[in-house]
Design an enzyme around this catalytic site. Structure first.
Site, PDB file in Angstrom:
ATOM      1  N   GLU A   1      21.052  40.628  56.084  1.00 45.08           N
ATOM      2  CA  GLU A   1      22.438  40.912  56.460  1.00 45.08           C
ATOM      3  C   GLU A   1      22.524  41.570  57.840  1.00 45.08           C
ATOM      4  O   GLU A   1      23.438  41.277  58.614  1.00 45.08           O
ATOM      5  CB  GLU A   1      23.087  41.784  55.377  1.00 45.08           C
ATOM      6  CG  GLU A   1      23.264  41.009  54.058  1.00 45.08           C
ATOM      7  CD  GLU A   1      23.618  41.892  52.860  1.00 45.08           C
ATOM      8  OE1 GLU A   1      23.768  43.118  53.035  1.00 45.08           O
ATOM      9  OE2 GLU A   1      23.735  41.337  51.744  1.00 45.08           O
TER      10      GLU A   1
ATOM     11  N   ARG B   1      23.528  52.373  47.684  1.00 48.19           N
ATOM     12  CA  ARG B   1      24.245  51.799  46.532  1.00 48.19           C
ATOM     13  C   ARG B   1      24.722  52.909  45.590  1.00 48.19           C
ATOM     14  O   ARG B   1      25.794  52.822  45.007  1.00 48.19           O
ATOM     15  CB  ARG B   1      23.350  50.819  45.771  1.00 48.19           C
ATOM     16  CG  ARG B   1      22.947  49.590  46.574  1.00 48.19           C
ATOM     17  CD  ARG B   1      23.938  48.461  46.503  1.00 48.19           C
ATOM     18  NE  ARG B   1      24.017  47.825  45.211  1.00 48.19           N
ATOM     19  CZ  ARG B   1      24.724  46.715  44.982  1.00 48.19           C
ATOM     20  NH1 ARG B   1      25.403  46.140  45.974  1.00 48.19           N
ATOM     21  NH2 ARG B   1      24.760  46.190  43.782  1.00 48.19           N
TER      22      ARG B   1
ATOM     23  N   LYS C   1      34.945  47.804  54.551  1.00 46.34           N
ATOM     24  CA  LYS C   1      35.770  46.603  54.474  1.00 46.34           C
ATOM     25  C   LYS C   1      37.156  46.875  55.090  1.00 46.34           C
ATOM     26  O   LYS C   1      37.514  48.034  55.354  1.00 46.34           O
ATOM     27  CB  LYS C   1      35.859  46.165  53.006  1.00 46.34           C
ATOM     28  CG  LYS C   1      34.487  45.721  52.440  1.00 46.34           C
ATOM     29  CD  LYS C   1      34.571  45.375  50.957  1.00 46.34           C
ATOM     30  CE  LYS C   1      33.247  44.868  50.416  1.00 46.34           C
ATOM     31  NZ  LYS C   1      33.304  44.611  48.946  1.00 46.34           N
TER      32      LYS C   1
ATOM     33  N   ASN D   1      37.552  47.235  47.159  1.00 43.60           N
ATOM     34  CA  ASN D   1      36.601  48.307  46.847  1.00 43.60           C
ATOM     35  C   ASN D   1      35.938  48.944  48.065  1.00 43.60           C
ATOM     36  O   ASN D   1      34.862  49.533  47.970  1.00 43.60           O
ATOM     37  CB  ASN D   1      35.591  47.848  45.789  1.00 43.60           C
ATOM     38  CG  ASN D   1      34.717  46.712  46.262  1.00 43.60           C
ATOM     39  OD1 ASN D   1      34.850  46.259  47.403  1.00 43.60           O
ATOM     40  ND2 ASN D   1      33.816  46.265  45.407  1.00 43.60           N
TER      41      ASN D   1
ATOM     42  N   THR E   1      30.589  48.273  41.412  1.00 37.14           N
ATOM     43  CA  THR E   1      31.539  47.340  42.044  1.00 37.14           C
ATOM     44  C   THR E   1      33.004  47.645  41.729  1.00 37.14           C
ATOM     45  O   THR E   1      33.858  47.576  42.610  1.00 37.14           O
ATOM     46  CB  THR E   1      31.198  45.893  41.603  1.00 37.14           C
ATOM     47  OG1 THR E   1      29.804  45.674  41.828  1.00 37.14           O
ATOM     48  CG2 THR E   1      31.997  44.877  42.381  1.00 37.14           C
TER      49      THR E   1
ATOM     50  N   TYR F   1      28.459  36.113  51.841  1.00 40.32           N
ATOM     51  CA  TYR F   1      28.680  36.082  50.392  1.00 40.32           C
ATOM     52  C   TYR F   1      28.333  34.730  49.774  1.00 40.32           C
ATOM     53  O   TYR F   1      28.871  34.378  48.726  1.00 40.32           O
ATOM     54  CB  TYR F   1      30.143  36.439  50.085  1.00 40.32           C
ATOM     55  CG  TYR F   1      30.438  37.932  50.174  1.00 40.32           C
ATOM     56  CD1 TYR F   1      29.752  38.862  49.379  1.00 40.32           C
ATOM     57  CD2 TYR F   1      31.422  38.412  51.033  1.00 40.32           C
ATOM     58  CE1 TYR F   1      30.035  40.226  49.455  1.00 40.32           C
ATOM     59  CE2 TYR F   1      31.705  39.788  51.108  1.00 40.32           C
ATOM     60  CZ  TYR F   1      31.014  40.677  50.317  1.00 40.32           C
ATOM     61  OH  TYR F   1      31.294  42.027  50.379  1.00 40.32           O
TER      62      TYR F   1
ATOM     63  N   ARG G   1      33.290  54.566  46.175  1.00 38.47           N
ATOM     64  CA  ARG G   1      34.277  53.763  45.436  1.00 38.47           C
ATOM     65  C   ARG G   1      34.960  54.586  44.343  1.00 38.47           C
ATOM     66  O   ARG G   1      36.160  54.434  44.096  1.00 38.47           O
ATOM     67  CB  ARG G   1      33.594  52.530  44.825  1.00 38.47           C
ATOM     68  CG  ARG G   1      33.260  51.451  45.861  1.00 38.47           C
ATOM     69  CD  ARG G   1      32.371  50.386  45.271  1.00 38.47           C
ATOM     70  NE  ARG G   1      32.124  49.254  46.169  1.00 38.47           N
ATOM     71  CZ  ARG G   1      31.185  48.349  45.975  1.00 38.47           C
ATOM     72  NH1 ARG G   1      30.366  48.438  44.925  1.00 38.47           N
ATOM     73  NH2 ARG G   1      31.019  47.345  46.815  1.00 38.47           N
TER      74      ARG G   1
ATOM     75  N   PHE H   1      36.591  34.095  42.415  1.00 37.39           N
ATOM     76  CA  PHE H   1      37.196  35.040  43.363  1.00 37.39           C
ATOM     77  C   PHE H   1      36.717  34.848  44.804  1.00 37.39           C
ATOM     78  O   PHE H   1      37.195  35.535  45.709  1.00 37.39           O
ATOM     79  CB  PHE H   1      36.939  36.492  42.911  1.00 37.39           C
ATOM     80  CG  PHE H   1      35.475  36.858  42.789  1.00 37.39           C
ATOM     81  CD1 PHE H   1      34.720  37.221  43.903  1.00 37.39           C
ATOM     82  CD2 PHE H   1      34.852  36.847  41.546  1.00 37.39           C
ATOM     83  CE1 PHE H   1      33.383  37.561  43.795  1.00 37.39           C
ATOM     84  CE2 PHE H   1      33.509  37.196  41.424  1.00 37.39           C
ATOM     85  CZ  PHE H   1      32.773  37.542  42.555  1.00 37.39           C
TER      86      PHE H   1
ATOM     87  N   HIS I   1      30.787  47.710  51.393  1.00 33.41           N
ATOM     88  CA  HIS I   1      29.654  46.883  50.957  1.00 33.41           C
ATOM     89  C   HIS I   1      28.351  47.618  51.250  1.00 33.41           C
ATOM     90  O   HIS I   1      28.244  48.323  52.247  1.00 33.41           O
ATOM     91  CB  HIS I   1      29.638  45.555  51.729  1.00 33.41           C
ATOM     92  CG  HIS I   1      28.336  44.832  51.639  1.00 33.41           C
ATOM     93  ND1 HIS I   1      28.000  44.022  50.570  1.00 33.41           N
ATOM     94  CD2 HIS I   1      27.241  44.830  52.451  1.00 33.41           C
ATOM     95  CE1 HIS I   1      26.777  43.542  50.746  1.00 33.41           C
ATOM     96  NE2 HIS I   1      26.297  44.018  51.883  1.00 33.41           N
TER      97      HIS I   1
HETATM   98  N1  UDP Z   1      34.401  40.889  43.861  1.00 32.69           N
HETATM   99  C1  UDP Z   1      35.681  40.556  43.436  1.00 32.69           C
HETATM  100  N2  UDP Z   1      35.891  40.274  42.113  1.00 32.69           N
HETATM  101  C2  UDP Z   1      34.888  40.314  41.198  1.00 32.69           C
HETATM  102  C3  UDP Z   1      33.592  40.656  41.635  1.00 32.69           C
HETATM  103  C4  UDP Z   1      33.387  40.938  42.968  1.00 32.69           C
HETATM  104  O1  UDP Z   1      36.597  40.516  44.254  1.00 32.69           O
HETATM  105  O2  UDP Z   1      35.137  40.068  40.016  1.00 32.69           O
HETATM  106  C5  UDP Z   1      34.167  41.206  45.274  1.00 32.69           C
HETATM  107  C6  UDP Z   1      34.073  42.709  45.564  1.00 32.69           C
HETATM  108  O3  UDP Z   1      34.645  42.960  46.841  1.00 32.69           O
HETATM  109  C7  UDP Z   1      32.575  42.925  45.594  1.00 32.69           C
HETATM  110  C8  UDP Z   1      32.103  41.638  46.260  1.00 32.69           C
HETATM  111  O4  UDP Z   1      32.938  40.646  45.697  1.00 32.69           O
HETATM  112  O5  UDP Z   1      32.234  44.087  46.309  1.00 32.69           O
HETATM  113  C9  UDP Z   1      30.658  41.286  46.026  1.00 32.69           C
HETATM  114  O6  UDP Z   1      30.410  41.262  44.647  1.00 32.69           O
HETATM  115  P1  UDP Z   1      29.084  41.907  44.057  1.00 32.69           P
HETATM  116  O7  UDP Z   1      28.991  41.523  42.627  1.00 32.69           O
HETATM  117  O8  UDP Z   1      27.920  41.552  44.947  1.00 32.69           O
HETATM  118  O9  UDP Z   1      29.410  43.478  44.117  1.00 32.69           O
HETATM  119  P2  UDP Z   1      28.825  44.645  45.057  1.00 32.69           P
HETATM  120  O10 UDP Z   1      27.384  44.319  45.348  1.00 32.69           O
HETATM  121  O11 UDP Z   1      29.680  44.674  46.297  1.00 32.69           O
HETATM  122  O12 UDP Z   1      28.986  45.902  44.244  1.00 32.69           O
HETATM  123 MG    MG Z   2      26.493  42.556  46.057  1.00 33.52          MG
END
Ligand code: UDP
Ligand code: MG
Length: 160
Positions: A137, A96, A20, A123, A102, A60, A113, A68, A126
């Site tokens: 994707e 992952r 990112k 974070n 996250t 997204y 992370r 958010f 992705h």
């Molecule tokens: N995100 C955020 N606030 C939140 C949850 C998610 O800003 O409370 C953002 C964060 O950058 C995250 C992305 O949204 O990586 C996608 O969310 P997801 O739950 O899919 O998390 P990931 O799969 O990236 O761990």
């Molecule tokens: Mg996700």
């Protein structure tokens, strides 16, 4: 959306991984890519890219009802990202794990992370959450001709 770039027959699985804008700005690109290379996954696509808002919104879209979401789209489009198409057996779940959960404060030390971030909203990286989304994707972020079909000569040293 139909995938326009298909997985090679020899391989099992692909993940879309993206550094990112904060990861790029902080100079973490080499360090992060290195972790996936050392693990043994094959880079099939790699580019620096300024993402238009429409693409971030589509990527997204499942989160579009979240409070958010507008900030997330702004974050992803705030500077260039590095797009990666990674291939290998079990790459989706493994990426992952290497990435960590996250919230970087909850992510285990040793994960990207966990080692390199503090806030969920910054974070760093992705990774696709399923093989289906990996394909979706990759088709979204890469155009036809941007992926390289190749087999590393190291494969026999990584897989029986
Ligand atoms: N995100 C955020 N606030 C939140 C949850 C998610 O800003 O409370 C953002 C964060 O950058 C995250 C992305 O949204 O990586 C996608 O969310 P997801 O739950 O899919 O998390 P990931 O799969 O990236 O761990
Ligand atoms: Mg996700």
């Amino acid at each position: 959306l139909t995938p326009i770039v298909r997985a090679s027959q020899s391989s099992t699985e692909r993940s879309y991984v993206m550094i990112k804008p904060d990861g790029v700005q902080r100079g973490l690109v080499g360090e992060i890519i290195s972790r996936f290379e050392r693990k043994g996954f094959t880079i099939k696509g790699l580019k620096l890219f300024s993402c238009p808002a429409a693409l971030a919104e589509e990527h997204y879209k499942d989160l579009s009802s979240k409070p958010f979401y507008p900030k997330l789209v702004k974050y992803i489009t705030s500077g260039p990202v590095v797009c990666l198409a990674l291939e290998g057996p079990g790459v989706v779940a493994s990426a992952r794990k290497l990435i960590g959960v996250t919230n970087p404060l909850q992510a285990e030390p040793g994960t990207i992370r966990g080692d390199l971030g503090i806030e969920t909203g910054r974070n760093v990286i992705h990774g696709s959450d399923s093989p289906e989304n990996g394909e979706r994707e990759i088709a979204l972020w890469f155009k036809e001709g941007e992926l390289c079909e190749w087999e590393p000569t190291l494969t026999p040293w990584l897989r029986e």
